[in-house]
Write an enzyme that holds these catalytic residues in place. Structure first.
Site, PDB file in Angstrom:
ATOM      1  CE1 TYR A 140      -3.099  -2.989   0.310  1.00 35.62           C
ATOM      2  CE2 TYR A 140      -3.206  -2.659   2.681  1.00 35.62           C
ATOM      3  CZ  TYR A 140      -3.562  -3.368   1.551  1.00 35.62           C
ATOM      4  OH  TYR A 140      -4.403  -4.446   1.670  1.00 35.62           O
ATOM      5  CG  HIS A 148      -0.811  -8.556   0.173  1.00 32.32           C
ATOM      6  ND1 HIS A 148      -0.386  -7.252   0.233  1.00 32.32           N
ATOM      7  CD2 HIS A 148      -2.115  -8.502  -0.218  1.00 32.32           C
ATOM      8  CE1 HIS A 148      -1.380  -6.451  -0.109  1.00 32.32           C
ATOM      9  NE2 HIS A 148      -2.435  -7.181  -0.396  1.00 32.32           N
TER      10      HIS A 148
END
Length: 333
Positions: free
Chosen positions: A56, A140
Site C-alpha cells: 500500500y 498477500h
C-alpha cells in the site's frame, strides 16, 4: 465497539476494522494530516483493528499508520500487515507507481514467499511502523505462489506464532478457493476474504466458509461493497464492481436489493456492511477509511440496526442464496 476473538488464538479484533490502503495514496493523494486525523477518528469511535501492507503506497501506508498509532497504548489495539511483496530499490523508476498508488516509485515490489523473504518483510514493516510487534500477519495475494507460500511462508509464520512473536497468521486474497486450501492444509488461523461474501457474491459459501467452520478458524471480510456498487443507497450505471464498470444486470440486482432494504427501514450500504456477519466464522468487516468523515459514515452504517427479516426477504426473492445463514447477531466473544 464489540470484540470478536480469532478462534484458538489470544487475539481479538473489533467487528469494524480500519483499512489503511487508502492512506497510502490509493488512486489519489491523501494529505498526511487527513491520514492521521482518520486514524484518530477511528480510535475515538472505538475501532481497535488496523490493517496495512507494504504494497500500500510502497510503504507509505505503514509509515503513516505506525506514526498515528505510536503514542497509543500498544496492548489496546491489533495491527495486521502482510508479507509476500518485498520492497526493493527500483533501478528503472518512471516517477510514479504503476499499481494504483500516487507515490514515487523509487522502490518496487518483489514477490517473495520464502522463509527469508517473510522474515525480512516483517523486519522492514516493523522498521517502517516503528512498532514493536505485529499481531496478525497475512500472506498477500499468493495466487501464483501456492507451493512456496504453503511450504515456506506458512511454516515460518507458524513458528513465529508458536514463539509468541506474532499472535495469529493467515492469508488475504480476492478469491476464496485457495483461501479454503490454506485453512484446510496449513496451520493458518485466519484469512482475509475480499469480495467473495457480499450481497452480490456468496461464492465463499462453497469453500472458504465451510472450511473455516470445519477447522475452527476465523475470517475477516473486506471488499464488502464490491468496489463501490454497494456503497450508495441507489446504485447507478457506471459504478464499479470488482474494479470494473458493473454490468447492467448487476446494477439492476443491486437496485432490487436496495428496494428491499428500504422496505425494512435501512439502506444498501448498511446492509452490505452487516451481511458478512450473518456467517458465524466472519468476525470482522474492514473498510478503507481516508478521512474522519469516512470514518464517521462507516461507524454510523455499522451501528445501524438491520432487522433479521431483511435476509429472509432477500432469500425469498432470490436476491441472495437460499443457504445464507440466518442472522447470527453480533456480540462479544
Amino acid at each position: 465497539m464489540r470484540l470478536r476473538k480469532i478462534q484458538n488464538t489470544p487475539v481479538a479484533v473489533t467487528e469494524l476494522g480500519f483499512g489503511a490502503s487508502v492512506i497510502g495514496n490509493l488512486y489519489r493523494v491523501t494529505p498526511a494530516d487527513d491520514a492521521t486525523a482518520a486514524v484518530d477518528a477511528a480510535w475515538d469511535a472505538g475501532i481497535r483493528y488496523f490493517d496495512t501492507a507494504p504494497h500500500y503506497g510502497l510503504g507509505l501506508s505503514e509509515l503513516r499508520l505506525g506514526a498515528a498509532l505510536r503514542h497509543r497504548p500498544r496492548d489496546e489495539y491489533v495491527i495486521s500487515s502482510k508479507v509476500g511483496r518485498l520492497l526493493v530499490p527500483n533501478e528503472q523508476p518512471h516517477g510514479v507507481d504503476t499499481e494504483g498508488f500516487v507515490v514515487r516509485d523509487d522502490l518496487r515490489r518483489q514477490w517473495d514467499f520464502s522463509r527469508d523473504g517473510v522474515l525480512r518483510s516483517i523486519e522492514d514493516t516493523l522498521e517502517r511502523t516503528g512498532l514493536d510487534r505485529l499481531d496478525i500477519v497475512y500472506l498477500h495475494d499468493p495466487d501464483d505462489h501456492w507451493q512456496q507460500a504453503a511450504e515456506e511462508a506458512m511454516p515460518t509464520l507458524a513458528e513465529l506464532r508458536d514463539q509468541g512473536v506474532i499472535g495469529a497468521f493467515g492469508a488475504g486474497m480476492n478469491q476464496s478457493a485457495m483461501l479454503a486450501r490454506f485453512l484446510r492444509e496449513t496451520a493458518a488461523d485466519i484469512v482475509m476474504l475480499a469480495g467473495r461474501y457480499t450481497l452480490l457474491d456468496q461464492s465463499a459459501l462453497d469453500d472458504v466458509l465451510p472450511a473455516a467452520q470445519e477447522h475452527g478458524k476465523s475470517v475477516v471480510a473486506v471488499g464488502v461493497f464490491n468496489s463501490g456498487l454497494l456503497s450508495r443507497d441507489r446504485p447507478a450505471e457506471g459504478m464499479k464492481y470488482d474494479y470494473q464498470v458493473a454490468p447492467p444486470e448487476l446494477v439492476a440486482r443491486a437496485l432490487a436489493i436496495a428496494e428491499v432494504c428500504a422496505t425494512h427501514g435501512t439502506t444498501l450500504p448498511a446492509a452490505a456492511m452487516a451481511f458478512p456477519h450473518t456467517h458465524p466464522s466472519i468476525i470482522n468487516v474492514t473498510l478503507g477509511m481516508r478521512t474522519p468523515e469516512q470514518v464517521g459514515r462507516n461507524v454510523e452504517l455499522h451501528d445501524q440496526h438491520i432487522p433479521d427479516g431483511l435476509w429472509d426477504d432477500l432469500r425469498a426473492q432470490g436476491l441472495i442464496r437460499s443457504d445464507v445463514p440466518a442472522e447470527r447477531g453480533r456480540g462479544r466473544e
